[in-house]
Design a protein around this motif. Sequence first.
Motif, mmCIF file in Angstrom:
data_model
loop_
_atom_site.group_PDB
_atom_site.id
_atom_site.type_symbol
_atom_site.label_atom_id
_atom_site.label_comp_id
_atom_site.label_asym_id
_atom_site.label_seq_id
_atom_site.Cartn_x
_atom_site.Cartn_y
_atom_site.Cartn_z
ATOM 1 N N SER A 54 41.678 37.683 29.550
ATOM 2 C CA SER A 54 42.483 38.599 30.369
ATOM 3 C C SER A 54 41.587 39.265 31.413
ATOM 4 N N VAL A 55 40.349 39.576 31.033
ATOM 5 C CA VAL A 55 39.431 40.207 31.986
ATOM 6 C C VAL A 55 39.043 39.217 33.077
ATOM 7 N N SER A 56 38.663 37.988 32.684
ATOM 8 C CA SER A 56 38.193 37.053 33.712
ATOM 9 C C SER A 56 39.341 36.648 34.646
ATOM 10 N N GLN A 57 40.562 36.525 34.104
ATOM 11 C CA GLN A 57 41.688 36.214 34.992
ATOM 12 C C GLN A 57 41.983 37.374 35.941
ATOM 13 N N SER A 58 41.877 38.597 35.450
ATOM 14 C CA SER A 58 42.104 39.754 36.328
ATOM 15 C C SER A 58 41.043 39.822 37.420
ATOM 16 N N VAL A 59 39.800 39.512 37.054
ATOM 17 C CA VAL A 59 38.720 39.510 38.045
ATOM 18 C C VAL A 59 39.031 38.479 39.133
ATOM 19 N N LEU A 60 39.461 37.290 38.722
ATOM 20 C CA LEU A 60 39.787 36.246 39.697
ATOM 21 C C LEU A 60 40.950 36.660 40.588
ATOM 22 N N SER A 61 41.963 37.299 40.007
ATOM 23 C CA SER A 61 43.103 37.752 40.803
ATOM 24 C C SER A 61 42.666 38.786 41.827
ATOM 25 N N LEU A 62 41.852 39.732 41.384
ATOM 26 C CA LEU A 62 41.341 40.757 42.300
ATOM 27 C C LEU A 62 40.534 40.127 43.431
ATOM 28 N N LEU A 63 39.711 39.123 43.074
ATOM 29 C CA LEU A 63 38.898 38.455 44.098
ATOM 30 C C LEU A 63 39.804 37.738 45.101
ATOM 31 N N GLY A 64 40.923 37.211 44.612
ATOM 32 C CA GLY A 64 41.879 36.565 45.511
ATOM 33 C C GLY A 64 42.529 37.561 46.458
ATOM 34 N N ASP A 65 42.897 38.713 45.902
ATOM 35 C CA ASP A 65 43.524 39.754 46.731
ATOM 36 C C ASP A 65 42.522 40.377 47.701
ATOM 37 N N GLY A 66 41.246 40.433 47.258
ATOM 38 C CA GLY A 66 40.230 41.096 48.080
ATOM 39 C C GLY A 66 40.010 42.532 47.645
ATOM 40 N N LEU A 67 38.780 43.013 47.844
ATOM 41 C CA LEU A 67 38.438 44.417 47.542
ATOM 42 C C LEU A 67 37.848 45.046 48.798
ATOM 43 N N GLU A 68 38.058 46.357 48.936
ATOM 44 C CA GLU A 68 37.488 47.046 50.092
ATOM 45 C C GLU A 68 35.963 47.024 50.011
ATOM 46 N N ASP A 69 35.342 46.772 51.146
ATOM 47 C CA ASP A 69 33.892 46.913 51.227
ATOM 48 C C ASP A 69 33.573 48.406 51.178
ATOM 49 N N PRO A 70 32.646 48.837 50.285
ATOM 50 C CA PRO A 70 32.393 50.277 50.144
ATOM 51 C C PRO A 70 31.819 50.895 51.419
ATOM 52 N N GLU A 71 31.208 50.103 52.284
ATOM 53 C CA GLU A 71 30.637 50.668 53.516
ATOM 54 C C GLU A 71 31.624 50.640 54.670
ATOM 55 N N THR A 72 32.247 49.468 54.905
ATOM 56 C CA THR A 72 33.110 49.331 56.078
ATOM 57 C C THR A 72 34.574 49.626 55.770
ATOM 58 N N GLY A 73 34.952 49.596 54.483
ATOM 59 C CA GLY A 73 36.353 49.805 54.129
ATOM 60 C C GLY A 73 37.214 48.570 54.325
ATOM 61 N N GLU A 74 36.634 47.516 54.885
ATOM 62 C CA GLU A 74 37.421 46.300 55.124
ATOM 63 C C GLU A 74 37.693 45.535 53.841
ATOM 64 N N LEU A 75 38.837 44.837 53.819
ATOM 65 C CA LEU A 75 39.183 44.019 52.674
ATOM 66 C C LEU A 75 38.279 42.780 52.661
ATOM 67 N N THR A 76 37.587 42.567 51.551
ATOM 68 C CA THR A 76 36.607 41.489 51.478
ATOM 69 C C THR A 76 36.983 40.522 50.369
ATOM 70 N N THR A 77 36.830 39.225 50.623
ATOM 71 C CA THR A 77 37.000 38.214 49.582
ATOM 72 C C THR A 77 35.761 37.324 49.565
ATOM 73 N N LEU A 78 35.733 36.392 48.613
ATOM 74 C CA LEU A 78 34.609 35.447 48.568
ATOM 75 C C LEU A 78 34.580 34.581 49.828
ATOM 76 N N MET A 79 35.725 34.461 50.525
ATOM 77 C CA MET A 79 35.783 33.654 51.744
ATOM 78 C C MET A 79 35.297 34.415 52.969
ATOM 79 N N THR A 80 35.093 35.748 52.811
ATOM 80 C CA THR A 80 34.662 36.521 53.975
ATOM 81 C C THR A 80 33.310 37.205 53.798
ATOM 82 N N VAL A 81 32.810 37.336 52.554
ATOM 83 C CA VAL A 81 31.499 38.006 52.382
ATOM 84 C C VAL A 81 30.429 37.249 53.160
ATOM 85 N N SER A 82 29.403 37.991 53.592
ATOM 86 C CA SER A 82 28.441 37.390 54.514
ATOM 87 C C SER A 82 27.207 36.811 53.830
ATOM 88 N N SER A 83 27.054 37.055 52.525
ATOM 89 C CA SER A 83 25.895 36.480 51.829
ATOM 90 C C SER A 83 26.212 36.312 50.349
#
Lengths: 249, 249
Positions: A54-83
């Motif tokens: 349940s934890v790993s599936q929730s983590v994957l779902s969150l990664l799909g939705d994206g999380l705010e970058d703590p510095e820029t506030g922008e929604l970030t996913t694995l497809m947009t992170v820079s490194s």
Amino acid sequence: MTYCVGILVQDGLVMIADTRTNAGVDNIATFRKLHVFEAANDRVIALATAGNLSVSQSVLSLLGDGLEDPETGELTTLMTVSSMFKAAQLIGRAIRRVYEVDGAEMEKRGTTFDVMVLLGGQIGKGPMRLYQIYSAGNAIEATQDTPFLQIGEPKYGKPILDRAISYDVGLVEALKLGLISMDSTLKSNLGVGLPIDIMVAKRDALKTGLSYRIQEDEPYFRDLRDRWSAALRAAHQAIPHPPYIDETF
Amino acid sequence: MTYCVGILVQDGLVMIADTRTNAGVDNIATFRKLHVFEAANDRVIALATAGNLSVSQSVLSLLGDGLEDPETGELTTLMTVSSMFKAAQLIGRAIRRVYEVDGAEMEKRGTTFDVMVLLGGQIGKGPMRLYQIYSAGNAIEATQDTPFLQIGEPKYGKPILDRAISYDVGLVEALKLGLISMDSTLKSNLGVGLPIDIMVAKRDALKTGLSYRIQEDEPYFRDLRDRWSAALRAAHQAIPHPPYIDETF
């Protein structure tokens, strides 16, 4: 239980994961634990998970939705992170977010908040990297000295990797060693089971070189298991008798 | 940590134990964990211990002093019990006696009452047997289907035994396989260390066939480790490439 291994050698990355989940020994199911995020010529990222489903599936779902970058506030996913480092941090944040939602209640009911992630890949001109991310969201990274990381049930499959994996091992050899390591685990732990998902990416190719599922009856894997067993038998039989054993034995 | 393995095959018994004890990684010492009790033509009994050293030493001291038989009230030791089953029960009683004395206080201070014993051997005309005795004093026994038992850190050394040990393996082959299993554990777990004590007894011989300590620099064991590593390397290199890997790899 689960067994996933990531191997990062000079020529590239190998990720291997089984698909068995179990609650006790009598509630067994097949779930994909190896996930690939890819944009040709831009990035190739593979993620393998172990621990509470349940934890790993929730983590994957969150990664799909994206999380705010703590510095820029922008929604970030694995497809947009820079490194890759930022990808590891993103996954760490996703794990902590799931903990905020479910952790306290899970622990109150006696369920450990237990998740472990292997993250391997390459983004743009950055280096290829392999991380292991813990339940607290912190991470360690594979190095040239220790070019493999394991999650789930690591012990049965570790001796062969300890002996044979080094940074200069070829990519296909690394894949074969990963499969042997998986086979040792399959043989000794009922909680790890076929099918097996594998992913191979060459360094700097920025795309998946191989994405494949080994099914129960796959002839190559069966042949590898047979050859390995036969070779081990031949190997121990070829070792001379101890000199302190006399002829009466 | 500790690794001990007992193997009971058609031709006899092999017992192997390391000698490292550690509290954390920085308090390491050498203690004998393999103990042989023998009276020629009457009995040969070997005992290997894992777990808390204070508990296993107390159990051994109690066994040396003897415990009253619950039926006859007579003082019984491993040198006087009439069967291997009674020997296993005697050890169980010794463990429970130590628990009565130290268990509650140990647990109050956060130390687990943790001990595990391998007991192998033969008494008189009785069958040769191999037992694993738990902290509660209960025991399981090796069978022809599962002719080996392990205590301490079993996982690293289990794959080779799972693959190669069967009841009809020769006694010297069983010894070599036990040493390979020990080597895999030594390589992967710092808490297991040389020297290694080994004991071999042929079925119905009613005496020790071999009692030997492998020291740090012993040429045969070094040679066995080298040959095994070389054979594993040759074995995985001899396995063909997966058919789903194309020529670009």
